[in-house]
Motif scaffolding. Structure first.
Motif, mmCIF file in Angstrom:
data_model
loop_
_atom_site.group_PDB
_atom_site.id
_atom_site.type_symbol
_atom_site.label_atom_id
_atom_site.label_comp_id
_atom_site.label_asym_id
_atom_site.label_seq_id
_atom_site.Cartn_x
_atom_site.Cartn_y
_atom_site.Cartn_z
ATOM 1 N N ASN A 160 55.848 21.148 48.372
ATOM 2 C CA ASN A 160 55.986 22.206 47.375
ATOM 3 C C ASN A 160 54.704 22.325 46.570
ATOM 4 O OD1 ASN A 160 58.762 22.948 47.783
ATOM 5 N ND2 ASN A 160 59.295 20.975 46.889
ATOM 6 N N GLY A 161 54.333 23.550 46.232
ATOM 7 C CA GLY A 161 53.195 23.780 45.346
ATOM 8 C C GLY A 161 53.697 23.959 43.918
ATOM 9 N N SER A 162 52.790 24.182 43.014
ATOM 10 C CA SER A 162 53.171 24.408 41.619
ATOM 11 C C SER A 162 52.971 25.886 41.277
ATOM 12 C CB SER A 162 52.333 23.533 40.688
ATOM 13 O OG SER A 162 50.968 23.828 40.856
ATOM 14 N N GLY A 163 53.496 26.302 40.131
ATOM 15 C CA GLY A 163 53.298 27.678 39.678
ATOM 16 C C GLY A 163 51.871 27.898 39.226
ATOM 17 N N ILE A 164 51.333 29.065 39.545
ATOM 18 C CA ILE A 164 49.932 29.364 39.247
ATOM 19 C C ILE A 164 49.814 30.794 38.738
ATOM 20 C CG2 ILE A 164 47.641 29.662 40.264
ATOM 21 C CD1 ILE A 164 48.431 27.538 42.326
ATOM 22 N N ASP A 165 49.093 30.977 37.629
ATOM 23 C CA ASP A 165 48.727 32.317 37.185
ATOM 24 C C ASP A 165 47.572 32.813 38.049
ATOM 25 O OD1 ASP A 165 50.610 32.488 35.149
ATOM 26 O OD2 ASP A 165 49.274 31.525 33.705
ATOM 27 N N ILE A 166 47.638 34.059 38.461
ATOM 28 C CA ILE A 166 46.609 34.637 39.327
ATOM 29 C C ILE A 166 45.714 35.533 38.487
ATOM 30 C CG2 ILE A 166 46.157 36.066 41.349
ATOM 31 C CD1 ILE A 166 49.042 35.352 42.283
ATOM 32 N N PRO A 167 44.449 35.172 38.334
ATOM 33 C CA PRO A 167 43.546 36.059 37.585
ATOM 34 C C PRO A 167 43.257 37.326 38.396
ATOM 35 C CG PRO A 167 42.330 34.203 38.493
ATOM 36 C CD PRO A 167 43.786 33.967 38.816
ATOM 37 N N ILE A 168 43.299 38.455 37.733
ATOM 38 C CA ILE A 168 43.041 39.734 38.400
ATOM 39 C C ILE A 168 41.648 40.205 37.997
ATOM 40 C CG2 ILE A 168 43.813 42.115 38.676
ATOM 41 C CD1 ILE A 168 46.647 41.074 37.969
ATOM 42 N N PRO A 169 40.750 40.371 38.971
ATOM 43 C CA PRO A 169 39.397 40.817 38.641
ATOM 44 C C PRO A 169 39.407 42.163 37.914
ATOM 45 C CG PRO A 169 39.511 40.083 40.911
ATOM 46 C CD PRO A 169 40.928 40.146 40.401
ATOM 47 N N SER A 170 38.429 42.354 37.046
ATOM 48 C CA SER A 170 38.306 43.605 36.296
ATOM 49 C C SER A 170 36.833 43.986 36.226
ATOM 50 C CB SER A 170 38.874 43.418 34.887
ATOM 51 O OG SER A 170 38.078 42.494 34.173
ATOM 52 N N PHE A 171 36.545 45.116 35.594
ATOM 53 C CA PHE A 171 35.151 45.509 35.416
ATOM 54 C C PHE A 171 34.424 44.515 34.520
ATOM 55 C CE2 PHE A 171 36.656 49.932 36.459
ATOM 56 C CZ PHE A 171 36.009 49.972 37.683
ATOM 57 N N ILE A 172 35.150 43.938 33.573
ATOM 58 C CA ILE A 172 34.550 42.954 32.667
ATOM 59 C C ILE A 172 34.278 41.647 33.394
ATOM 60 C CG2 ILE A 172 34.960 41.588 30.577
ATOM 61 C CD1 ILE A 172 36.755 43.961 29.636
ATOM 62 N N ASN A 173 35.211 41.216 34.247
ATOM 63 C CA ASN A 173 35.062 39.979 35.016
ATOM 64 C C ASN A 173 35.400 40.266 36.475
ATOM 65 O OD1 ASN A 173 34.861 37.388 35.910
ATOM 66 N ND2 ASN A 173 36.742 36.668 34.951
ATOM 67 N N PRO A 174 34.424 40.740 37.262
ATOM 68 C CA PRO A 174 34.710 41.174 38.633
ATOM 69 C C PRO A 174 34.782 40.038 39.656
ATOM 70 C CG PRO A 174 32.422 41.585 38.114
ATOM 71 C CD PRO A 174 33.059 41.045 36.857
ATOM 72 N N ALA A 198 49.764 38.528 36.948
ATOM 73 C CA ALA A 198 50.414 38.104 38.188
ATOM 74 C C ALA A 198 50.487 36.584 38.226
ATOM 75 C CB ALA A 198 49.634 38.628 39.390
ATOM 76 N N SER A 199 51.492 36.102 38.932
ATOM 77 C CA SER A 199 51.635 34.660 39.135
ATOM 78 C C SER A 199 52.353 34.414 40.447
ATOM 79 C CB SER A 199 52.396 34.017 37.973
ATOM 80 O OG SER A 199 53.701 34.534 37.907
ATOM 81 N N ILE A 200 52.255 33.181 40.915
ATOM 82 C CA ILE A 200 52.957 32.775 42.125
ATOM 83 C C ILE A 200 53.736 31.512 41.790
ATOM 84 C CG2 ILE A 200 50.957 31.509 43.028
ATOM 85 C CD1 ILE A 200 51.889 32.393 45.837
#
Length: 185
Positions: free
Chosen positions: A40-54, A171-173
């Motif tokens: 089993n893996g753990s829960g993870i927040d998924i960073p979403i790229p943006s214009f500020i942080n691509p 987003a998260s998984i």
């Protein structure tokens, strides 16, 4: 990440392809010619790229190892499952692009370099504000591989947001799970 604990004396010289006759001598003994490992893996927040942080750096999700040295020309089946939570708030704006997560399945044999096996895309599209939780899974098979000690791993290698300027996205998984089954061929 798990690593294999194979000793150099466990590594055999096989004629792995184009033969079904395994004539090797090993100290491994099995009552069955089927192997299974899972994690089993753990829960993870998924960073979403943006214009500020691509930029986006790969995110390891889950991994497990399997030692198939005791099998003859094994077939290996990898199963991955997870739940993806995705939320977008877009005030009075029509959303045009889908949200996409690219997963990569790889393996590392005998603690050497990573071998990419395949990639799998999760995509979601909506023209309105949304808050979803969906299951995502994939299966992958390898046939007549050389017996070895391998770590199988799943990573997120790319994320594309719906609209990095006009929307707030998160987003998260969760509930990530990998299982690896092997059987002598």
């Amino acid at each position: 990440m798990d690593s294999c604990d194979c000793k150099s004396s466990d590594i055999h010289d096989y004629n792995c392809y184009f033969t079904n006759n395994c004539t090797f001598n090993t100290n491994h003994s099995l009552s069955s010619k089927t192997l299974l490992n899972c994690k089993n893996g753990s829960g993870i927040d998924i960073p979403i790229p943006s214009f500020i942080n691509p930029t986006f750096n790969p995110i390891p999700i889950v991994n497990t190892k399997l030692d198939t040295i005791c099998l003859c020309n094994p077939n290996v089946k990898i199963n991955f499952s997870s739940i993806i939570h995705y939320k977008v708030i877009s005030p009075n704006i029509v959303l045009n692009n889908p949200f996409i997560i690219t997963f990569q399945l790889s393996k590392i044999c005998n603690n050497t370099s990573k071998i990419i096996l395949s990639t799998f895309d999760y995509a979601y599209g909506s023209i309105v504000t949304t808050d979803i939780r969906e299951s995502f899974n994939f299966n992958y098979c390898e046939y007549n591989i050389c017996p070895t000690c391998s770590v199988y791993l799943v990573e997120i290698i790319r994320v594309t947001g719906i609209d990095p300027v006009a929307a707030f996205e998160e987003a998260s998984i969760t509930n990530s799970f990998i299982s690896v089954n092997a059987i002598s061929n």
